[in-house]
Design a protein around this motif. Structure first.
Motif, PDB file in Angstrom:
ATOM      1  N   ASP A   1       0.853  -1.196   0.000  1.00  0.00           N
ATOM      2  CA  ASP A   1       0.000   0.000   0.000  1.00  0.00           C
ATOM      3  C   ASP A   1       0.881   1.236   0.000  1.00  0.00           C
TER       4      ASP A   1
ATOM      5  N   GLY B   1       7.196  -0.937   6.827  1.00  0.00           N
ATOM      6  CA  GLY B   1       6.921   0.105   5.856  1.00  0.00           C
ATOM      7  C   GLY B   1       7.937   1.218   5.953  1.00  0.00           C
TER       8      GLY B   1
ATOM      9  N   THR C   1       4.675   4.070   2.533  1.00  0.00           N
ATOM     10  CA  THR C   1       4.445   2.797   1.862  1.00  0.00           C
ATOM     11  C   THR C   1       4.548   1.696   2.914  1.00  0.00           C
ATOM     12  N   ALA C   2       3.605   0.758   2.864  1.00  0.00           N
ATOM     13  CA  ALA C   2       3.606  -0.369   3.801  1.00  0.00           C
ATOM     14  C   ALA C   2       3.425  -1.657   3.019  1.00  0.00           C
TER      15      ALA C   2
ATOM     16  N   CYS D   1      -0.932  -6.331   5.449  1.00  0.00           N
ATOM     17  CA  CYS D   1      -0.537  -5.091   4.774  1.00  0.00           C
ATOM     18  C   CYS D   1      -1.367  -3.919   5.281  1.00  0.00           C
ATOM     19  N   GLU D   2      -2.675  -4.110   5.362  1.00  0.00           N
ATOM     20  CA  GLU D   2      -3.543  -3.036   5.851  1.00  0.00           C
ATOM     21  C   GLU D   2      -3.223  -2.706   7.303  1.00  0.00           C
TER      22      GLU D   2
ATOM     23  N   ALA E   1      -0.088  -0.663   7.329  1.00  0.00           N
ATOM     24  CA  ALA E   1      -0.333   0.702   6.846  1.00  0.00           C
ATOM     25  C   ALA E   1      -0.983   1.541   7.944  1.00  0.00           C
TER      26      ALA E   1
END
Length: 681
Positions: A124, A180, A189-190, A198-199, A202
């Motif tokens: 992300d 990230g 960015t993650a 990932c979420e 982020a």
């Protein structure tokens, strides 16, 4: 029966929608997200690694599968071996097309390398206010380490592109504990091995940065309130904004016409009330997504809100002349032989202390989003100043992005504007019948429309039907009431910046013989049509002359303005009044570039609000026919033997205002299928 998207894609879209729904996480059309997975190549039958990533120009919050670019990972990563270096990295965007899988989906964006080169299944890239505040702080690298330790790394400013993808990939490899990075001057960015991870990573950065700023930040980072610069009371503030709007739009439209948007949000008003706002505004925005839409800096009125209106307008004009000179000098300082031509030197953001912010663009959505981005920029400045000092990227770097050939190519791919793009129309009686048809046609041709009607519910329904507030807004107005008319125009200029095209369509009709026509019948019809058209046109002329952009006023008169029929004295007399107003105003307003024309319909039965309200029954009785036969009766008596519909009147309005009749004023266009007795002489 069709199957749904692959599981990786379904998870990616769901994640994108959650991230894109929160403006503190990323702004409209900003940031991107990706997922990697595998599929069977239908040509070779082999297992192939793929990446799905948001395509160029898409929006995370509304992303669909069609908005994803689909690339083969092996080919994308093989580009590293042919990468010619940072001086020629723009060539890599065209190379992405050779990595597409199948039809490839949407066009790959400049950030594709960031996603493809980072060794993680999900990535992300976001533009959260708190993250950009760290990214734009003078000591952002140090603050990032204090905030996150070794879980989030720092990447110095690098223009988006292939090299930035390599940079992030290298930093990830060198920091195995990192989830990230903070990108200097840009965003975050993650990554993660699952969509959920990932979420989560982020949001760890977004929320962690916000908490750090809140805990470590000093109070009043914009300084104390400047005496006399606080917000005006709400009603007075909106009145002042409406009075200024046409003048401000005139300045923002000197290079090319613009649609406007106004906001007096607490964030904007507090920023403009504080002592540090002139210094910070002059530094401009930093995140590329911000200044691409807001320009490198706003125009800021340096007067308190209590200053007289004429003084404020005069000062805005002085500041605008300086702004244009400074912008031209900025372009000259950094342009090279192969730079795109200067796109215009007018501001996209105009800030007025105590009142609010005007933002501008090629359409309402663009103007609104530009304002939203500047609110993001204010939040970034507040965060950076709270823990350090705001230090955006250098001016030369801003120019490299603003006049990036890749951005220019994106602009060239945009569809040609519609004929009425950047024009704001106000149509009276637009809640039904002819007015509704006119509003529909004007919106279809690119205009923003104010749907004005005595019946507020009808006006609201039509505005929603036309696409909502980015295309149409509703106002309730009785055209016999001067204050309601003034309020309608205030609503119009606050919604869209000004007014360029007015259609006097509101009407009523009572069909009676002379001896049965009462003074009230006479007064009512003249008040609504003759007096109402005069009042609306007068208010329109005030706005249009303030804008200095010319304009159009169109009267929906009638065949009866020139044709004498029985049992119709009040209606026909007021239509004749309207017809002569066209000639009078065309003669008076021409020097301002305002064209005044009329349309003379006849017998618009189907879809007509007037006919449905009793006029049809009255006219049918006059002619000795059944009311349902009236449309056919009118058609039979014409030369073309055709029935006139509301859409035909709307077509005439567009013909008069759509761009080809630029040298025509004082004209009446018959829309009656040919009535010889009503021929103009």
């Amino acid at each position: 029966m069709t199957s749904g998207p692959p599981p990786e894609v379904a998870a990616l879209l769901a994640r994108a929608h959650r991230l894109g729904a929160d403006p503190t996480v990323t702004n409209y059309a900003g940031g991107n997200a990706s997922a990697k997975g595998r599929a069977t190549d239908p040509v070779t039958g082999s297992d192939t690694g793929l990446m799905w990533v948001k395509g160029s120009g898409g929006d995370l919050g509304t992303l669909t599968e069609d908005g994803l670019a689909v690339l083969r990972l092996d080919r994308l990563r093989a580009l590293v071996d042919v990468y010619p270096g940072v001086e020629r990295e723009d060539e890599m965007v065209a190379a992405f097309d050779h990595c597409l899988y199948g039809k490839g989906g949407a066009a790959p964006s400049i950030d594709t390398a960031m996603h493809g080169l980072v060794d993680a299944a999900h990535v992300d890239h976001l533009h959260p206010d708190a993250g950009i505040a760290l990214a734009c702080a003078a000591d952002g690298e140090k603050l990032t380490a204090e905030c996150f330790g070794d879980t989030v790394a720092w990447v110095p400013w690098r223009r988006p592109g292939f090299q930035l993808g390599l940079d992030i990939a290298a930093v990830k490899a060198a920091h195995p504990r990192a989830v990230g990075v903070v990108l200097g001057g840009h965003g975050i960015t993650a990554w993660g091995e699952t969509s959920e991870e990932c979420e989560r990573n982020a949001m760890h950065i977004v929320r962690g940065a916000a908490a750090f700023l809140a805990e470590r930040g000093r109070p009043e980072p914009f300084g104390p309130e400047t005496e006399g610069y606080g917000p005006l009371p709400e009603e007075e503030r909106r009145e002042r904004a409406a009075a200024l709007a046409p003048y401000v739009r005139a300045l923002a439209s000197q290079g090319r016409p613009q649609i406007g948007h106004f906001t007096d949000s607490a964030t904007v008003l507090d920023f403009l009330a504080r002592a540090e706002h002139p210094r910070l505004a002059a530094l401009g925005t930093s995140c590329p997504d911000h200044f691409l839409r807001t320009k490198v800096r706003p125009l800021v009125l340096d007067l308190p809100p209590a200053a007289p209106l004429d003084e404020a307008v005069a000062r805005l004009r002085e500041l605008h002349a300086e702004y244009r000179e400074e912008y031209a000098a900025y372009y000259a300082r950094h342009a090279t032989a192969d730079s795109p031509a200067m796109r215009g030197a007018d501001p996209a953001i105009v800030l007025v202390p105590g009142v609010g912010m005007f933002s501008f663009g090629k359409d309402k959505q663009t103007a609104r989003v530009a304002g939203e981005f500047y609110v993001n920029a204010i939040n970034v400045m507040r965060g950076a100043e709270a823990v350090s000092s705001y230090a955006p990227i250098e001016e030369a770097e801003k120019f490299r992005i603003e006049y990036w050939e890749l951005e220019e190519a994106k602009l060239r791919r945009m569809p040609a504007p519609k004929p009425l793009a950047t024009r704001v129309a106000l149509v009276t009686g637009a809640g039904s019948g002819i007015g509704r048809a006119i509003a529909r046609r004007l919106v279809a041709e690119g205009a923003c429309v104010v749907v004005a009607d005595l019946n507020g519910d009808n006006a609201t329904a039509v505005a929603e039907e036309l696409g909502g507030p980015d295309r149409a807004v509703a106002v309730t107005v009785d055209v016999t009431d001067e204050e309601q008319i003034a309020a309608a125009f205030r609503a119009a200029v606050l919604a869209f910046g000004g007014v360029d095209l007015v259609v006097n369509n509101a009407g009523i009709s009572i069909s009676k013989p002379l001896l049965e026509t009462t003074a009230r019948d006479w007064d009512l019809q003249h008040d609504i049509m003759a007096r109402g058209s005069f009042l609306v046109s007068r208010e329109a002329a005030r706005v249009m002359t303030a804008q200095g952009l010319g304009g159009d006023i169109v009267y929906i008169a009638s065949k009866n303005a020139v044709f004498a029929g029985p049992n119709n004295i009040a209606y026909s007399a007021t239509k004749a009044d309207q017809a002569h107003q066209v000639r009078l105003l065309a003669a008076e307003l021409g020097e301002h570039g305002i064209r005044v024309n009329g349309v003379n319909p006849d017998g618009v039965v189907r879809g007509s609000g007037i006919f449905a309200a009793g006029w049809g029954a009255q006219r049918a009785a006059t002619y000795g026919i059944e009311e349902e036969e009236l449309g056919a009766f009118y058609a039979r008596r014409t030369l073309l033997k055709r029935e006139v519909l509301p859409e035909h009147v709307a077509n005439a309005v567009f013909a008069l205002t759509g761009g080809d009749l630029t040298h025509t004023t004082g004209l009446h266009v018959p829309v009656d299928a040919g009535v010889a007795a009503a021929f103009l002489r």
